[in-house]
Design a protein around this motif. Structure first.
Motif, PDB file in Angstrom:
ATOM      1  N   ILE A  38      -1.294 -38.173  53.724  1.00 47.47           N
ATOM      2  CA  ILE A  38      -0.288 -37.129  53.919  1.00 47.47           C
ATOM      3  C   ILE A  38      -1.029 -35.810  54.123  1.00 47.47           C
ATOM      4  N   THR A  39      -0.757 -35.139  55.230  1.00 45.28           N
ATOM      5  CA  THR A  39      -1.379 -33.850  55.525  1.00 45.28           C
ATOM      6  C   THR A  39      -0.422 -32.725  55.145  1.00 45.28           C
ATOM      7  N   PHE A  40      -0.976 -31.723  54.471  1.00 39.97           N
ATOM      8  CA  PHE A  40      -0.213 -30.559  54.006  1.00 39.97           C
ATOM      9  C   PHE A  40      -0.890 -29.285  54.492  1.00 39.97           C
ATOM     10  N   THR A  41      -0.136 -28.177  54.480  1.00 41.50           N
ATOM     11  CA  THR A  41      -0.705 -26.862  54.781  1.00 41.50           C
ATOM     12  C   THR A  41      -0.136 -25.816  53.833  1.00 41.50           C
ATOM     13  N   PHE A  42      -0.877 -24.719  53.704  1.00 42.58           N
ATOM     14  CA  PHE A  42      -0.377 -23.497  53.074  1.00 42.58           C
ATOM     15  C   PHE A  42      -1.165 -22.341  53.672  1.00 42.58           C
ATOM     16  N   ASP A  43      -0.630 -21.140  53.547  1.00 43.13           N
ATOM     17  CA  ASP A  43      -1.268 -19.953  54.116  1.00 43.13           C
ATOM     18  C   ASP A  43      -1.989 -19.153  53.040  1.00 43.13           C
ATOM     19  N   HIS A  44      -3.102 -18.553  53.459  1.00 45.06           N
ATOM     20  CA  HIS A  44      -3.874 -17.671  52.580  1.00 45.06           C
ATOM     21  C   HIS A  44      -4.349 -16.475  53.398  1.00 45.06           C
ATOM     22  N   MET A  45      -4.188 -15.280  52.844  1.00 51.55           N
ATOM     23  CA  MET A  45      -4.635 -14.062  53.524  1.00 51.55           C
ATOM     24  C   MET A  45      -6.027 -13.683  53.034  1.00 51.55           C
ATOM     25  N   HIS A  46      -6.977 -13.653  53.963  1.00 55.50           N
ATOM     26  CA  HIS A  46      -8.338 -13.195  53.661  1.00 55.50           C
ATOM     27  C   HIS A  46      -8.379 -11.691  53.916  1.00 55.50           C
ATOM     28  N   ARG A  47      -8.915 -10.950  52.970  1.00 60.54           N
ATOM     29  CA  ARG A  47      -9.053  -9.501  53.105  1.00 60.54           C
ATOM     30  C   ARG A  47     -10.489  -9.127  52.785  1.00 60.54           C
ATOM     31  N   LYS A  48     -11.033  -8.225  53.604  1.00 62.46           N
ATOM     32  CA  LYS A  48     -12.388  -7.762  53.354  1.00 62.46           C
ATOM     33  C   LYS A  48     -12.514  -6.352  53.905  1.00 62.46           C
ATOM     34  N   GLU A  49     -13.027  -5.481  53.060  1.00 64.92           N
ATOM     35  CA  GLU A  49     -13.275  -4.101  53.500  1.00 64.92           C
ATOM     36  C   GLU A  49     -14.587  -4.082  54.297  1.00 64.92           C
ATOM     37  N   THR A  50     -14.579  -3.298  55.364  1.00 64.26           N
ATOM     38  CA  THR A  50     -15.779  -3.169  56.175  1.00 64.26           C
ATOM     39  C   THR A  50     -16.419  -1.809  55.924  1.00 64.26           C
ATOM     40  N   ALA A  51     -17.697  -1.748  56.229  1.00 59.91           N
ATOM     41  CA  ALA A  51     -18.420  -0.498  56.000  1.00 59.91           C
ATOM     42  C   ALA A  51     -18.209   0.484  57.122  1.00 59.91           C
TER      43      ALA A  51
END
Length: 147
Positions: free
Chosen positions: A134-147
């Motif tokens: 069984i294949t599942f998905t969910f969303d995740h937000m990646h956040r990274k500050e840049t210099a």
């Protein structure tokens, strides 16, 4: 802020708590360690299957939404072990797994888990073993500050 993707171990823990019919629950390393051994029946393994990213960069901040995909591989055997739920009960156990995961939002995720696809992965009549994926998905937000 650094990248911190929700761990698939959270999914395995959820299955251990919410799917009592499963005699064993593990991750990809556990499945690899089992080799050709017949698992206790039923057993489930949570496997990474990939992810897709969308772009959204703001000056000084990178934000990318990742749709994370994972599979739950459920193994059934008619090996005759005491208390085993064999191939005949695979639909009941499959439904228990779906019930445990659909709508569950792992810590750090942006969305709840959704089921995407299910299918027979392998059936070996000689050793009386069936693998259901069984294949599942969910969303995740990646956040990274840049210099």
């Amino acid at each position: 802020m650094s990248i911190a993707t929700p761990r698939l171990a959270l999914i395995a823990e959820r299955l251990k708590m919410q799917a009592p019919s499963l005699l064993d629950v593990g991750l990809a390393a556990d499945l690899a360690a089992a080799g050709d051994a017949v698992p206790r029946s039923p057993a489930a393994y949570v496997l990474p299957t990939g992810g897709t990213f969308s772009s959204d960069k703001v000056t000084g901040l990178i934000r990318q939404l990742e749709t994370i995909s994972f599979a739950v591989l459920i193994g059934f055997s008619n090996a005759g072990r005491d208390g085993a739920r064999g191939i005949a009960e695979h639909e009941e156990v499959r439904d228990e797994v779906l019930d445990a995961l659909m709508g569950f939002k792992p810590a750090g995720a942006q969305s709840a888990i959704q089921a995407k696809r299910q299918q027979l992965t392998a059936f070996d009549g000689k050793v009386q073993r069936l693998w259901w994926n069984i294949t599942f998905t969910f969303d995740h937000m990646h956040r990274k500050e840049t210099a």
